[in-house]
Structure formats: structure tokens, C-alpha cells
Motif scaffolding. Structure first.
Motif, PDB file in Angstrom:
ATOM      1  N   TYR A 188      39.706  -7.026  -1.848  1.00 35.66           N
ATOM      2  CA  TYR A 188      38.958  -7.857  -0.891  1.00 35.66           C
ATOM      3  C   TYR A 188      37.766  -7.086  -0.309  1.00 35.66           C
ATOM      4  N   THR A 189      37.971  -5.793  -0.065  1.00 32.36           N
ATOM      5  CA  THR A 189      36.873  -5.003   0.520  1.00 32.36           C
ATOM      6  C   THR A 189      35.701  -4.934  -0.454  1.00 32.36           C
ATOM      7  N   LYS A 190      36.026  -4.684  -1.724  1.00 28.83           N
ATOM      8  CA  LYS A 190      34.951  -4.633  -2.741  1.00 28.83           C
ATOM      9  C   LYS A 190      34.308  -6.010  -2.896  1.00 28.83           C
ATOM     10  N   ALA A 191      35.140  -7.045  -2.885  1.00 34.36           N
ATOM     11  CA  ALA A 191      34.617  -8.410  -3.061  1.00 34.36           C
ATOM     12  C   ALA A 191      33.662  -8.769  -1.927  1.00 34.36           C
ATOM     13  N   ALA A 192      34.025  -8.354  -0.687  1.00 35.33           N
ATOM     14  CA  ALA A 192      33.182  -8.704   0.464  1.00 35.33           C
ATOM     15  C   ALA A 192      31.781  -8.104   0.335  1.00 35.33           C
ATOM     16  N   GLU A 193      31.661  -7.020  -0.450  1.00 33.03           N
ATOM     17  CA  GLU A 193      30.346  -6.383  -0.620  1.00 33.03           C
ATOM     18  C   GLU A 193      29.461  -7.149  -1.602  1.00 33.03           C
ATOM     19  N   VAL A 194      30.081  -7.854  -2.545  1.00 35.88           N
ATOM     20  CA  VAL A 194      29.260  -8.465  -3.610  1.00 35.88           C
ATOM     21  C   VAL A 194      29.367  -9.988  -3.704  1.00 35.88           C
TER      22      VAL A 194
END
Ligand code: SF4
Length: 358
Positions: A188-194
């Protein structure tokens, strides 16, 4: 301290807006056979009462898709269809008035089928949730990464998003669920960036009421504290009403819910002279039905009781066989232990009346 939501694209689901710095929407999923309209509606009404704002049902056959029309007439929150692979069921659910579809476009098959679903959603202003699950990643990603990883999950989400964007469809919500908490947090953290779309949070197959609550709170708490997540479902092997209760409690912990009462109660110790556990449980049950931002404190003795009660709207501090009742920080009277709960409830009712009248 406030936890600001990621500024995502706002997506309409029925009368709700998910994302775009709006509140975090609480959702759950029915455990009934969707085709059993009476049982499904009864469960949804219980979920609504508990504070559920959006509810999902499985649409795994024709009868389930057909039942949507009747279910919709009898409930008051938007309804989501959970569909795997079968685009015809998606079309039927859309025709019958569903408010959102959970389907992964990359799993639908031929392009015409994807287009049919996307066009039907566009016509009716219905969003699509892409549900990435660590346990069912596409084979090409497993071949590339070897096993499920946060990177593979984000790549899967981007793959499905790409299919919808190519068809100029942007009313998208994305989930990246894993039962492994650190993996879900990282995905989720990576997804929130992109990913500019709202994220639907969840730790999938989290477990039973106790273990699943702890796992979900650990995972979703970490994400909410970073401002990630626009909607959430707690997945428990329990009555779904418990999922909603846990979700509300979690949002309360971060000050992300406006209409929920909070109970402060102490763990008790040797100073205790009243049956605090019973009082706290009874008061908590009473508060769980209310939709008012009220703070109640139930403390065992006069050591911390008055201090906490001063911070609360209403509170008690126990003493031998009685309790001191505080209202907005002022000690108002002593109440015998046997009457403490009923007196607290009366005070709570009064505050609720005043709140509702203003
Ligand atoms: Fe013990 Fe009193 Fe603190 Fe409760 S409030 S834990 S009874 S000292």
C-alpha cells in the motif's frame, strides 16, 4: 494531531465520495447467499446500524445478480458486487442497479468483454474496484518475481489500471490485500506513491475476531498513520458487524471519524473497589449504538479518575461502593455503585439530545 488523507482522485459510489481527502469510508461484506434476499437485507440492515457505509455482496451466479434489484430497494447504503472473471454477471449486476463493481479487468478475458463492462459502468457512473490479492497474482508476475512481493502487487494493480485507463475509464478504486501484514503495509505504501486513485485498505484473511483485530489494527493503523487509505474493510472470521465495530474503533484512534463516541476506561488495579469491568462493558455496548462525538470516561478510583473525567464529556471515578460523577470536568454528585450505569446512561442520553437539537 490529524492524519491527512492522501490527496487522491475523488470517486463517487452511490451517494458517497471515496478519496479526494474525504473521510475514510467503512465497508464490510455480507456472509449470506446473495440470492437469499431476506437474509442478505437483514444482515445489511444490522451492518448499517453498526455504522457500515458501503457493503459488498458476492455475485457468483445468475440468481445473485438478479437479487440485487430487490436488495437495493430495501437498504440505505451503496451496494458493491464482488465478481470474479464473469463479465456477464457484472453486466447483469450493473443493469440491476449495483453501485460499484469489484472486478479485475485483466481477468475478464477478451477486449470486447472488458469494453462491455467498462461502457456499462461509464453509462451509469459506476466505479470499478481493482482487487489485487497476494494469493492470486497473475502468472506473468509470479514468473517475473518468483513469489508474491509488494512490488509484484503494485505491478499487478498498474496492469489492471492500465487496461481501464486505455478505455478512458478513471473511476477506479484499488486494493492490494495480503494476509502478511508487513507485505500489505509495503504494497500500500508503494502504491500510494504511484497510484492516484483511492486505496481500499484491508488485511485479507486476517483471522478470528481477536487475532484478526490485532493484525488488522497493526497493518491498517500503520497505513492510516501515514495518511494512506480512503476506505477500509476489516476481514474477520466473525459476524461482519464485528468488522464494522473494529473499523470504527480504529478510525477513532486516529481521530478520523466524526460521529463516534469514545470510551476511556482504566485497566484497574488493587485500588479498585467497584466492578469496573462490568460497568465499562455495559457502557461500551450502550455507546456502540450512538452516532455522536461524545467522550465518556470510566475510571476505577480517584487517582486518575477526576483527571480523565475532566477531559471527557461525562465520566465516573470509582470509590468504595459508589462513584463520583463528572460532567464536563465538574464533579456533579456521588452515585451508589448499583445506579452508576443507569445514571451514566441518563447523562449520555441528555448530551445526545442536546447534540441532536443543535
Ligand atoms: Fe488503578 Fe485507579 Fe488507575 Fe484504575 S484509575 S488503574 S483503579 S489507580
Amino acid at each position: 494531531m490529524t492524519f491527512l488523507r492522501q490527496d487522491t482522485r475523488p470517486v463517487k459510489v452511490g451517494n458517497l465520495t471515496i478519496g479526494g481527502s474525504n473521510e475514510v469510508i467503512i465497508q464490510s461484506m455480507c456472509t449470506t447467499k446473495t440470492a437469499d434476499v431476506a437474509a442478505t437485507v437483514a444482515e445489511i440492515l444490522r451492518l448499517e446500524e453498526a455504522g457500515c457505509q458501503l457493503v459488498r455482496v458476492t455475485v457468483n451466479n445468475e440468481e445473485a445478480a438478479a437479487a440485487i434489484k430487490d436488495i437495493k430497494k430495501q437498504i440505505h447504503i451503496p451496494l458493491v458486487a464482488d465478481i470474479h472473471f464473469n463479465y456477464k454477471l457484472a453486466l447483469k449486476a450493473i443493469e440491476n442497479g449495483i453501485d460499484k463493481v469489484r472486478i479485475n479487468p485483466g481477468n475478464i478475458g477478451r477486449r470486447e468483454k472488458v469494453e462491455a463492462v467498462v461502457n456499462a459502468c461509464k453509462e451509469r457512473g459506476i466505479p470499478i474496484r481493482i482487487g489485487v490479492n497476494a494469493g492470486s497474482l497473475e502468472q506473468h508476475l509470479l514468473d517475473k518475481y518468483g513469489y508474491p512481493t509488494p512490488e509484484a502487487m503494485v505491478e499487478s494493480a498498474l496492469y489492471h489500471i492500465g487496461i481501464l485507463e486505455e478505455l478512458d475509464f478513471h473511476d477506479i478504486i484499488v486494493s492490494l490485500k495480503a494476509s502478511d501484514v508487513p507485505m500489505a503495509i509495503e504494497a500500500y505504501t508503494k502504491a500510494a506513491e504511484v497510484i492516484p486513485y483511492p486505496l481500499h485498505l484491508g488485511i485479507t484473511e486476517a483471522g478470528t475476531l481477536f487475532a484478526g483485530t490485532v493484525k488488522s489494527a497493526a497493518g491498517l493503523g500503520a497505513l492510516l498513520s501515514r495518511g494512506i487509505g480512503s476506505t477500509m474493510r476489516i476481514s474477520l472470521s466473525a459476524d461482519p458487524v464485528e468488522e464494522v465495530k473494529v473499523a470504527r474503533e480504529l478510525l477513532k484512534a486516529f481521530g478520523l471519524i466524526a460521529n463516534a463516541p469514545t470510551l476511556v476506561s482504566c485497566p484497574t488495579c488493587g485500588r479498585l473497589d467497584i466492578d469496573l469491568f462490568s460497568i465499562a462493558n455495559e457502557v461500551e455496548e450502550y455507546l456502540s449504538k450512538l452516532k455522536v462525538p461524545l467522550k465518556v470516561s470510566v475510571l476505577g478510583c480517584a487517582v486518575n479518575g477526576p483527571g480523565e473525567a475532566r477531559e471527557a464529556d461525562i465520566g465516573i471515578a470509582g470509590a468504595r461502593g459508589e462513584g463520583l460523577l463528572f460532567r464536563y470536568g465538574e464533579m456533579v454528585r456521588k452515585v451508589p455503585e448499583a445506579d452508576l450505569v443507569s445514571e451514566l446512561k441518563k447523562e449520555i442520553d441528555h448530551i445526545v439530545e442536546v447534540y441532536e437539537a443543535t
